[in-house]
Design a protein around this motif. Structure first.
Motif, PDB file in Angstrom:
ATOM      1  N   ARG A 158      -7.047   2.007  -1.577  1.00 47.06           N
ATOM      2  CA  ARG A 158      -6.800   3.437  -1.648  1.00 47.06           C
ATOM      3  C   ARG A 158      -5.875   3.937  -0.543  1.00 47.06           C
ATOM      4  NH1 ARG A 158     -12.510   6.779  -2.943  1.00 47.06           N
ATOM      5  NH2 ARG A 158     -12.646   5.900  -5.039  1.00 47.06           N
ATOM      6  N   ARG A 159      -5.682   3.151   0.714  1.00 50.19           N
ATOM      7  CA  ARG A 159      -4.941   3.617   1.766  1.00 50.19           C
ATOM      8  C   ARG A 159      -3.757   3.477   1.455  1.00 50.19           C
ATOM      9  NH1 ARG A 159      -8.765   1.462   5.350  1.00 50.19           N
ATOM     10  NH2 ARG A 159      -7.867  -0.553   5.434  1.00 50.19           N
ATOM     11  N   GLN A 160      -3.167   2.474   0.612  1.00 58.79           N
ATOM     12  CA  GLN A 160      -1.787   2.199   0.174  1.00 58.79           C
ATOM     13  C   GLN A 160      -1.160   3.049  -0.997  1.00 58.79           C
ATOM     14  OE1 GLN A 160      -0.590  -0.220   1.827  1.00 58.79           O
ATOM     15  NE2 GLN A 160      -2.408  -1.052   2.718  1.00 58.79           N
ATOM     16  N   THR A 161      -0.051   3.730  -0.487  1.00 59.03           N
ATOM     17  CA  THR A 161       0.604   4.380  -1.515  1.00 59.03           C
ATOM     18  C   THR A 161       1.279   3.442  -2.414  1.00 59.03           C
ATOM     19  OG1 THR A 161       2.754   4.323  -0.417  1.00 59.03           O
ATOM     20  CG2 THR A 161       1.241   6.101   0.275  1.00 59.03           C
ATOM     21  N   PRO A 162       1.589   3.834  -3.731  1.00 63.62           N
ATOM     22  CA  PRO A 162       2.443   3.136  -4.746  1.00 63.62           C
ATOM     23  C   PRO A 162       3.498   2.320  -3.942  1.00 63.62           C
ATOM     24  CG  PRO A 162       1.684   5.015  -5.676  1.00 63.62           C
ATOM     25  CD  PRO A 162       1.223   5.198  -4.268  1.00 63.62           C
ATOM     26  N   TRP A 202       2.045  -0.518  -1.782  1.00 61.13           N
ATOM     27  CA  TRP A 202       1.866  -1.426  -2.380  1.00 61.13           C
ATOM     28  C   TRP A 202       2.897  -2.285  -3.299  1.00 61.13           C
ATOM     29  CZ3 TRP A 202       1.638  -3.585  -7.048  1.00 61.13           C
ATOM     30  CH2 TRP A 202       0.793  -4.871  -7.416  1.00 61.13           C
ATOM     31  N   ARG A 203       3.669  -1.554  -3.460  1.00 55.78           N
ATOM     32  CA  ARG A 203       4.817  -2.184  -4.375  1.00 55.78           C
ATOM     33  C   ARG A 203       5.512  -3.417  -3.043  1.00 55.78           C
ATOM     34  NH1 ARG A 203       5.693   2.783  -7.938  1.00 55.78           N
ATOM     35  NH2 ARG A 203       4.073   2.393  -9.307  1.00 55.78           N
ATOM     36  N   ALA A 204       5.885  -2.694  -1.883  1.00 52.35           N
ATOM     37  CA  ALA A 204       6.523  -3.659  -1.105  1.00 52.35           C
ATOM     38  C   ALA A 204       5.788  -4.710  -0.717  1.00 52.35           C
ATOM     39  CB  ALA A 204       6.759  -2.566   0.289  1.00 52.35           C
ATOM     40  N   ILE A 205       4.499  -4.599  -0.624  1.00 50.65           N
ATOM     41  CA  ILE A 205       3.609  -5.897  -0.288  1.00 50.65           C
ATOM     42  C   ILE A 205       3.740  -6.669  -1.410  1.00 50.65           C
ATOM     43  CG2 ILE A 205       1.246  -6.538  -0.127  1.00 50.65           C
ATOM     44  CD1 ILE A 205       0.574  -3.934   1.114  1.00 50.65           C
ATOM     45  N   PHE A 206       3.603  -6.277  -2.788  1.00 48.16           N
ATOM     46  CA  PHE A 206       3.555  -7.209  -3.835  1.00 48.16           C
ATOM     47  C   PHE A 206       5.120  -8.055  -3.847  1.00 48.16           C
ATOM     48  CE2 PHE A 206       5.657  -7.730  -8.146  1.00 48.16           C
ATOM     49  CZ  PHE A 206       4.390  -8.572  -8.605  1.00 48.16           C
ATOM     50  N   GLN A 207       6.203  -7.150  -3.717  1.00 45.45           N
ATOM     51  CA  GLN A 207       7.288  -7.955  -3.482  1.00 45.45           C
ATOM     52  C   GLN A 207       7.318  -9.207  -2.478  1.00 45.45           C
ATOM     53  OE1 GLN A 207       9.615  -7.799  -6.125  1.00 45.45           O
ATOM     54  NE2 GLN A 207       8.840  -5.645  -7.016  1.00 45.45           N
ATOM     55  N   ALA A 208       7.039  -8.815  -1.560  1.00 44.05           N
ATOM     56  CA  ALA A 208       6.754  -9.538  -0.219  1.00 44.05           C
ATOM     57  C   ALA A 208       5.919 -10.913  -0.704  1.00 44.05           C
ATOM     58  CB  ALA A 208       6.407  -8.820   0.921  1.00 44.05           C
ATOM     59  N   ARG A 241      -5.716   3.203 -13.072  1.00 44.98           N
ATOM     60  CA  ARG A 241      -5.055   4.327 -12.346  1.00 44.98           C
ATOM     61  C   ARG A 241      -3.718   4.153 -12.360  1.00 44.98           C
ATOM     62  NH1 ARG A 241      -9.996   2.951 -10.040  1.00 44.98           N
ATOM     63  NH2 ARG A 241     -11.126   4.661  -9.150  1.00 44.98           N
ATOM     64  N   ARG A 242      -3.150   2.805 -11.986  1.00 46.65           N
ATOM     65  CA  ARG A 242      -1.668   2.445 -12.284  1.00 46.65           C
ATOM     66  C   ARG A 242      -1.672   1.137 -12.821  1.00 46.65           C
ATOM     67  NH1 ARG A 242      -1.686   3.323  -6.330  1.00 46.65           N
ATOM     68  NH2 ARG A 242      -0.810   1.444  -6.040  1.00 46.65           N
ATOM     69  N   TRP A 243      -1.542   1.199 -14.200  1.00 49.65           N
ATOM     70  CA  TRP A 243      -1.456   0.065 -15.345  1.00 49.65           C
ATOM     71  C   TRP A 243      -0.152  -0.989 -14.913  1.00 49.65           C
ATOM     72  CZ3 TRP A 243      -5.405  -2.032 -17.416  1.00 49.65           C
ATOM     73  CH2 TRP A 243      -6.509  -1.164 -17.843  1.00 49.65           C
ATOM     74  N   PRO A 244       0.903  -0.548 -14.662  1.00 51.37           N
ATOM     75  CA  PRO A 244       1.713  -1.559 -14.410  1.00 51.37           C
ATOM     76  C   PRO A 244       1.430  -2.457 -13.003  1.00 51.37           C
ATOM     77  CG  PRO A 244       2.955   0.499 -14.901  1.00 51.37           C
ATOM     78  CD  PRO A 244       1.471   0.716 -14.769  1.00 51.37           C
ATOM     79  N   ASP A 245       0.961  -1.609 -11.988  1.00 49.85           N
ATOM     80  CA  ASP A 245       0.543  -2.243 -10.750  1.00 49.85           C
ATOM     81  C   ASP A 245      -0.626  -3.274 -10.913  1.00 49.85           C
ATOM     82  OD1 ASP A 245       2.921  -1.163  -9.535  1.00 49.85           O
ATOM     83  OD2 ASP A 245       1.444   0.379  -8.533  1.00 49.85           O
TER      84      ASP A 245
END
Length: 549
Positions: free
Chosen positions: A36-40, A43-49, A122-126
């Motif tokens: 929950r602490r991660q904004t979209p 989280w996407r920056a973490i995902f890409q890395a 909540r965020r289906w693509p993620d």
């Protein structure tokens, strides 16, 4: 299919369901705030890395697995043909790299499983992206390990070698078995089955196209689609054969675990039981000093205690062997040589003496070697007496019940028969052998008598592995024999080798000295080279029989 198959699949499914439920509960109680602490955007920056790391590790894992598989298939299938030290070390380094990469991929998958749970609805693509990352990481490890296990398990030497603990490389004991069993775990196959079914459901969502539109999402999907059918076919093709082999190996391991304590205790007990009543050993301390005066660092000794029951467990007349180092002063003086310094410079890049090299590479071993020991005067002491003790310098390295240790001459030569031979090797080659022996110091005794592992050693294994040739340095060639399906080198074969090669172009040893027992007379005499040449042919219990007759 049989009822047993469906029962097994049902149990696996229930186990997987229980594990998933437990993980969900733990996440809800302890980790729910992490996602929950991660904004979209965060989280996407973490995902890409993390996906970029995954792609890098995927390539490295495949290269490492291919290098290990190539090493495994090129190794001799005959276990009595030993691998050079360099190949054993390369295999360990490659395995440590494979092990580290597999753990990192598993850790990434575990990290994103929280997000798979949280992002759903909540965020289906993620959610799709997190699922694909977890699934890809799991499949990459599984496929690489499955591909590797075939050539590795085709040759028993690899399982033994790669299961050795290595603190320097961060490898725990039995790491190869642990990863192999995890990869072939039915629960993992069931998890991948469920992942394939869930992936079909996700494809129906509009968010699926969005999640896989960018480069990383497309790569994850392509990797998942490539690996799922490949692993499904591998499990179908090899799963039954593996299960049968695993059952057989498990049965063998259980039987060995039941036998091992008895084997170890029996071996130790046999080493204490003797039949002579007059004195401990026939060799005198004066004879030890005379023989030691003829010796130089690198000489190999074979020894025998006539009346010890432990002789029963080792084939041949000679049951023990050791490596002569000399005292610390003798070792330093002998290797104070320009050829040795050149070898050190070439092998290590250091400008130092041989003893300085040992101090820097094996400081604890050097400290143990250089420390004089308070030992009893075992030779010449009558049975039942309490021999006097005195401080004596270490001069030998050998593997005994206490492990690979340094010992003074009076302890190593506390015996009834001693033979000493000198390898026909250069000083750099002898220095290389002694250096390896120092690095083996402190390892436990191998009651399993397994030459395929370096974690534990027996006496002749220490000699064999110390004197292997490598990287332009000459060594000794020993023909291993097979006992109960395992490669071994009985100490008696060292004396046999000396005899059979004497006077030929392949001669590898020179004669140094032989102290031969006379049990009936209660003394030990100097034997000739011809006496020693034929000593390996003597009956194991011939001395005992002549003494009792």
């Amino acid at each position: 299919m049989s009822n047993a198959f469906w029962i097994t699949m049902g149990i696996c499914f229930l186990s997987l369901t229980a594990t998933t439920a437990s993980c969900w509960i733990v996440w809800r109680l302890l980790h729910r705030s992490g996602a929950r602490r991660q904004t979209p955007e965060q989280w996407r920056a973490i995902f890409q890395a993390h996906t970029a790391l995954l792609r890098q590790w995927d390539g490295e894992l495949r290269e490492t697995a291919e290098a290990l598989a190539s090493l495994a298939t090129s190794a001799p299938g005959d276990l009595t043909v030993a691998l050079p030290p360099g190949e054993r070390e390369r295999a360990r380094l490659l395995w440590a790299r494979f092990h580290d990469l597999a753990l990192q991929l598993d850790a990434h998958a575990a990290f994103h499983r929280d997000f798979v749970l949280w992002l759903r609805r909540r965020r289906w693509p993620d959610h799709v992206r997190a699922f694909l990352l977890c699934d890809a990481a799991d499949l990459i490890v599984h496929e690489a390990a499955w591909r590797l296990s075939g050539p590795m398990f085709a040759n028993a030497r690899w399982e033994r070698l790669l299961n050795d603990a290595d603190a320097a490389l961060g490898l725990p004991a039995n790491s190869f078995d642990a990863l192999h069993n995890e990869v072939h775990n039915p629960e993992r196959a069931a998890r991948q089955f469920l992942a394939r079914q869930y992936l079909k459901t996700l494809r129906l969502l509009p968010a699926f196209a969005e999640a896989t539109a960018d480069e990383n999402g497309a790569w994850l999907l392509a990797r998942v689609e490539e690996l799922h059918p490949r692993l499904k076919e591998a499990v179908r093709r090899d799963g039954i054969a593996f299960a049968a082999r695993q059952t057989r190996e498990l049965t063998t391991d259980v039987l060995y675990q039941a036998w091992f304590p008895m084997q170890k205790n029996l071996t130790n007990l046999m080493g204490l039981v003797r039949f002579r009543s007059k004195s401990l050993f026939l060799i005198t301390e004066e004879q030890i000093d005379q023989l030691r005066a003829k010796m130089q660092p690198g000489d190999i000794c074979v020894s025998r205690k006539n009346m010890y029951l432990s002789n029963a467990g080792i084939p041949g007349f000679w049951p023990h062997t050791s490596l002569h180092l000399g005292t610390a002063g003798e070792l330093e003086a002998f290797f104070d040589d320009e050829q040795v310094r050149t070898w050190i410079r070439t092998a290590t890049g250091k400008e130092c003496s041989f003893t300085e090299l040992l101090r820097s590479e094996a400081p604890r071993a050097w400290e143990a070697y250089a420390t004089e020991l308070e030992v009893p005067a075992l030779v010449g002491a009558p049975m039942g007496s309490i021999p006097e003790t005195m401080r004596r310098p270490n001069a030998f390295v050998e593997a005994i019940a206490a492990g690979v240790v340094f010992r003074p001459g009076v302890q190593t030569f506390g015996a009834d028969n001693i033979g000493v031979v000198r390898p026909r090797l250069s000083k750099p080659a002898l220095a290389c052998a002694i250096r390896r022996a120092f690095l083996h110091w402190g390892k436990p005794y191998d009651y399993d008598f397994n030459f395929l592992s370096d974690a534990q050693l027996v006496c002749s294994e220490l000699i064999f592995k110390s004197f292997q040739a490598e990287d332009g340095i000459d060594g000794l060639h020993f023909d291993l024999s097979s006992k109960v399906g395992r490669p071994v080198l009985p100490p008696n074969d060292i004396a046999r080798k000396f005899d059979l090669e004497w006077g030929t172009e392949s001669q590898q040893f020179d004669f140094v000295g032989f102290l031969d027992s006379r049990e009936a007379a209660g003394c030990c005499v100097w034997g000739t080279m011809e006496d020693f040449r034929h000593s390996w042919e003597r009956p194991k219990w011939g001395v005992l029989m002549s003494a009792l007759s």
